[in-house]
Design an enzyme around this catalytic site. Sequence first.
Site, PDB file in Angstrom:
ATOM      1  N   THR A  26      10.786 -24.786  44.716  1.00  0.00           N
ATOM      2  CA  THR A  26      10.832 -23.384  44.335  1.00  0.00           C
ATOM      3  C   THR A  26      11.993 -22.386  44.866  1.00  0.00           C
ATOM      4  O   THR A  26      11.103 -22.251  46.214  1.00  0.00           O
ATOM      5  CB  THR A  26      11.037 -23.841  42.686  1.00  0.00           C
ATOM      6  OG1 THR A  26       9.441 -23.092  43.272  1.00  0.00           O
ATOM      7  CG2 THR A  26      10.180 -25.391  42.345  1.00  0.00           C
ATOM      8  N   ASP A  67      14.432 -13.750  26.681  1.00  0.00           N
ATOM      9  CA  ASP A  67      13.223 -13.125  27.534  1.00  0.00           C
ATOM     10  C   ASP A  67      12.054 -13.048  27.572  1.00  0.00           C
ATOM     11  O   ASP A  67      11.559 -12.290  26.553  1.00  0.00           O
ATOM     12  CB  ASP A  67      13.720 -11.420  28.285  1.00  0.00           C
ATOM     13  CG  ASP A  67      13.357 -10.429  28.898  1.00  0.00           C
ATOM     14  OD1 ASP A  67      12.457 -11.653  29.095  1.00  0.00           O
ATOM     15  OD2 ASP A  67      13.819  -9.957  29.444  1.00  0.00           O
ATOM     16  N   ASN A 118       6.390 -22.520  30.556  1.00  0.00           N
ATOM     17  CA  ASN A 118       6.956 -22.536  31.694  1.00  0.00           C
ATOM     18  C   ASN A 118       7.031 -21.231  32.905  1.00  0.00           C
ATOM     19  O   ASN A 118       6.664 -20.933  34.128  1.00  0.00           O
ATOM     20  CB  ASN A 118       7.995 -23.500  32.274  1.00  0.00           C
ATOM     21  CG  ASN A 118       8.599 -23.290  33.716  1.00  0.00           C
ATOM     22  OD1 ASN A 118       7.103 -23.953  34.578  1.00  0.00           O
ATOM     23  ND2 ASN A 118       9.745 -23.069  33.443  1.00  0.00           N
ATOM     24  N   VAL A 148       5.102 -26.714  44.878  1.00  0.00           N
ATOM     25  CA  VAL A 148       6.979 -26.829  44.892  1.00  0.00           C
ATOM     26  C   VAL A 148       7.872 -26.675  45.207  1.00  0.00           C
ATOM     27  O   VAL A 148       7.495 -24.958  45.297  1.00  0.00           O
ATOM     28  CB  VAL A 148       7.209 -27.546  42.977  1.00  0.00           C
ATOM     29  CG1 VAL A 148       7.956 -27.947  42.836  1.00  0.00           C
ATOM     30  CG2 VAL A 148       5.854 -27.731  42.529  1.00  0.00           C
ATOM     31  N   TYR A 153      -0.885 -12.585  41.269  1.00  0.00           N
ATOM     32  CA  TYR A 153       0.026 -13.004  40.686  1.00  0.00           C
ATOM     33  C   TYR A 153      -1.623 -13.917  40.000  1.00  0.00           C
ATOM     34  O   TYR A 153      -1.308 -14.872  39.254  1.00  0.00           O
ATOM     35  CB  TYR A 153       0.151 -13.970  42.008  1.00  0.00           C
ATOM     36  CG  TYR A 153       0.868 -15.711  41.598  1.00  0.00           C
ATOM     37  CD1 TYR A 153       1.728 -15.496  40.358  1.00  0.00           C
ATOM     38  CD2 TYR A 153       0.058 -17.125  41.820  1.00  0.00           C
ATOM     39  CE1 TYR A 153       2.173 -16.806  39.921  1.00  0.00           C
ATOM     40  CE2 TYR A 153       0.690 -18.417  41.202  1.00  0.00           C
ATOM     41  CZ  TYR A 153       1.874 -18.020  40.715  1.00  0.00           C
ATOM     42  OH  TYR A 153       1.904 -19.379  40.405  1.00  0.00           O
ATOM     43  N   LYS A 165      -3.205 -15.616  36.375  1.00  0.00           N
ATOM     44  CA  LYS A 165      -3.448 -17.161  36.061  1.00  0.00           C
ATOM     45  C   LYS A 165      -4.255 -17.133  35.706  1.00  0.00           C
ATOM     46  O   LYS A 165      -4.916 -18.003  34.742  1.00  0.00           O
ATOM     47  CB  LYS A 165      -2.664 -18.111  37.732  1.00  0.00           C
ATOM     48  CG  LYS A 165      -0.615 -18.186  37.861  1.00  0.00           C
ATOM     49  CD  LYS A 165      -0.560 -18.550  36.800  1.00  0.00           C
ATOM     50  CE  LYS A 165       1.108 -18.291  37.160  1.00  0.00           C
ATOM     51  NZ  LYS A 165       2.415 -18.847  35.985  1.00  0.00           N
TER      52      LYS A 165
HETATM   53  N1  LIG Z   1       6.710 -23.172  42.484  1.00  0.00           N
HETATM   54  C1  LIG Z   1       5.306 -23.269  43.180  1.00  0.00           C
HETATM   55  O1  LIG Z   1       4.904 -24.122  44.128  1.00  0.00           O
HETATM   56  C2  LIG Z   1       4.336 -23.069  42.080  1.00  0.00           C
HETATM   57  C3  LIG Z   1       3.314 -23.064  41.928  1.00  0.00           C
HETATM   58  C4  LIG Z   1       2.029 -22.933  41.014  1.00  0.00           C
HETATM   59  C5  LIG Z   1       2.751 -22.819  39.759  1.00  0.00           C
HETATM   60  N2  LIG Z   1       3.514 -22.582  39.834  1.00  0.00           N
HETATM   61  C6  LIG Z   1       4.159 -21.787  38.452  1.00  0.00           C
HETATM   62  O2  LIG Z   1       5.684 -22.734  37.458  1.00  0.00           O
HETATM   63  C7  LIG Z   1       6.523 -21.914  36.647  1.00  0.00           C
HETATM   64  C8  LIG Z   1       7.784 -22.400  37.345  1.00  0.00           C
HETATM   65  O3  LIG Z   1       7.511 -22.142  38.574  1.00  0.00           O
HETATM   66  P1  LIG Z   1       8.817 -21.932  39.574  1.00  0.00           P
HETATM   67  O4  LIG Z   1       8.714 -22.493  40.912  1.00  0.00           O
HETATM   68  O5  LIG Z   1       9.946 -22.899  39.027  1.00  0.00           O
HETATM   69  O6  LIG Z   1       9.432 -20.600  39.969  1.00  0.00           O
HETATM   70  P2  LIG Z   1      10.691 -19.708  39.540  1.00  0.00           P
HETATM   71  O7  LIG Z   1      11.711 -20.549  40.622  1.00  0.00           O
HETATM   72  O8  LIG Z   1      11.098 -18.465  40.445  1.00  0.00           O
HETATM   73  O9  LIG Z   1      11.425 -20.242  38.600  1.00  0.00           O
HETATM   74  C9  LIG Z   1      10.412 -19.197  37.600  1.00  0.00           C
HETATM   75  C10 LIG Z   1      11.777 -19.452  36.489  1.00  0.00           C
HETATM   76  O10 LIG Z   1      10.977 -18.284  35.492  1.00  0.00           O
HETATM   77  C11 LIG Z   1      12.261 -17.871  34.435  1.00  0.00           C
HETATM   78  N3  LIG Z   1      11.979 -16.082  34.195  1.00  0.00           N
HETATM   79  C12 LIG Z   1      10.617 -15.451  35.313  1.00  0.00           C
HETATM   80  N4  LIG Z   1      10.641 -14.603  34.288  1.00  0.00           N
HETATM   81  C13 LIG Z   1      11.430 -14.608  33.496  1.00  0.00           C
HETATM   82  C14 LIG Z   1      11.192 -13.986  31.775  1.00  0.00           C
HETATM   83  N5  LIG Z   1      10.903 -12.591  31.623  1.00  0.00           N
HETATM   84  N6  LIG Z   1      11.526 -14.655  31.084  1.00  0.00           N
HETATM   85  C15 LIG Z   1      12.267 -15.597  30.390  1.00  0.00           C
HETATM   86  N7  LIG Z   1      12.338 -16.302  32.063  1.00  0.00           N
HETATM   87  C16 LIG Z   1      11.540 -15.665  33.017  1.00  0.00           C
HETATM   88  C17 LIG Z   1      13.125 -16.740  35.544  1.00  0.00           C
HETATM   89  O11 LIG Z   1      14.379 -16.899  35.227  1.00  0.00           O
HETATM   90  P3  LIG Z   1      15.441 -15.838  35.384  1.00  0.00           P
HETATM   91  O12 LIG Z   1      16.517 -17.280  36.499  1.00  0.00           O
HETATM   92  O13 LIG Z   1      16.205 -15.205  34.662  1.00  0.00           O
HETATM   93  O14 LIG Z   1      14.870 -16.000  36.819  1.00  0.00           O
HETATM   94  C18 LIG Z   1      13.249 -19.179  36.096  1.00  0.00           C
HETATM   95  O15 LIG Z   1      13.732 -19.534  34.924  1.00  0.00           O
HETATM   96  C19 LIG Z   1       5.876 -20.451  36.711  1.00  0.00           C
HETATM   97  O16 LIG Z   1       4.959 -20.196  35.916  1.00  0.00           O
HETATM   98  C20 LIG Z   1       4.957 -20.400  38.009  1.00  0.00           C
HETATM   99  O17 LIG Z   1       4.122 -19.340  38.280  1.00  0.00           O
HETATM  100  C21 LIG Z   1       4.652 -22.636  40.306  1.00  0.00           C
END
Ligand SMILES: NC(=O)c1ccc[n+]([C@@H]2O[C@H](COP(=O)([O-])OP(=O)(O)OC[C@H]3O[C@@H](n4cnc5c(N)ncnc54)[C@H](OP(=O)(O)O)[C@@H]3O)[C@@H](O)[C@H]2O)c1
Length: 240
Positions: free
Chosen positions: A197, A57, A85, A195, A162, A166
Amino acid sequence: MPSTYVVTGASRGLGLEFIKQLAEKGNTVFACARNPGNADKLKQLVDDKHVFAIKLDTTDPESIKSAAEEVSKHAPQGIDVLINNAGIGGGNSKSPETLLEEDLTTIFQTNVVGVSNVTKAFLPLLQKRGQEHVKKILNISSILGSIELINQVSPTGSQPAYNISKAALNMYVKMLSNNLAKENFIVYSSHPGWVRTDLGGESAPVEAEDSIKGQLAKLESATAKDNGGFFDFQGKALPW
Ligand SMILES: NC(=O)c1ccc[n+]([C@@H]2O[C@H](COP(=O)([O-])OP(=O)(O)OC[C@H]3O[C@@H](n4cnc5c(N)ncnc54)[C@H](OP(=O)(O)O)[C@@H]3O)[C@@H](O)[C@H]2O)c1
């Protein structure tokens, strides 16, 4: 050549896709997740030979310390790449004028403090690879953290906590890259695209598979000139 990676936030979304593609390429991968036991898709990738699930965590210093110790037992020779990530969005603040303190502190804790603490804990394992070896730290940021581009992508700042987190992450990355350059590190920020997600939502135009394919192509080909940069998932340089 296969390398050894540590990836945070590997339970789902982009982190899970990083693990999948890195494993397919024959790398050794430490997939760090808050609750690996509940991450069914991750469990299917774990073989305890090349893909290991590690409980981590990023907001819990004890958990970070234990995770680094566990990785160090499996990889006494050190690691080549850290991918920061794990990240969160959300909160109830909808504009900078109405920014709630709790959103700012909660999101900062994961997106900035977490990245800094994880990096500090895993730095010795990266340094173990030696001066001659290129070590990399990839930090998943967002175009929403670009001060220069914010007027094009979200002028009113509808996710202020957010976006601020960043932008702060980007400053951290820039300073870290300056200091680690002399030790043969390449440290940069990446915007994964918008993306599909849990965080990106249903209407996002980019698939996780394509985002990660592009980000890994950049990561694998990154050289010293990319240190301290900010790139999108197609490798295009972005302004801070
Ligand atoms: N998706 C987009 O469009 C987008 C765009 C720009 C940037 N990003 C960045 O890309 C990264 C991944 O995003 P995503 O889209 O894959 O988001 P997501 O689907 O919400 O997944 C987030 C991941 O981060 C983990 N996480 C959150 N808090 C945590 C903590 N305290 N310790 C360990 N793990 C933790 C979550 O784990 P749990 O399953 O335990 O909650 C999950 O595995 C992030 O940094 C996000 O800001 C995403």
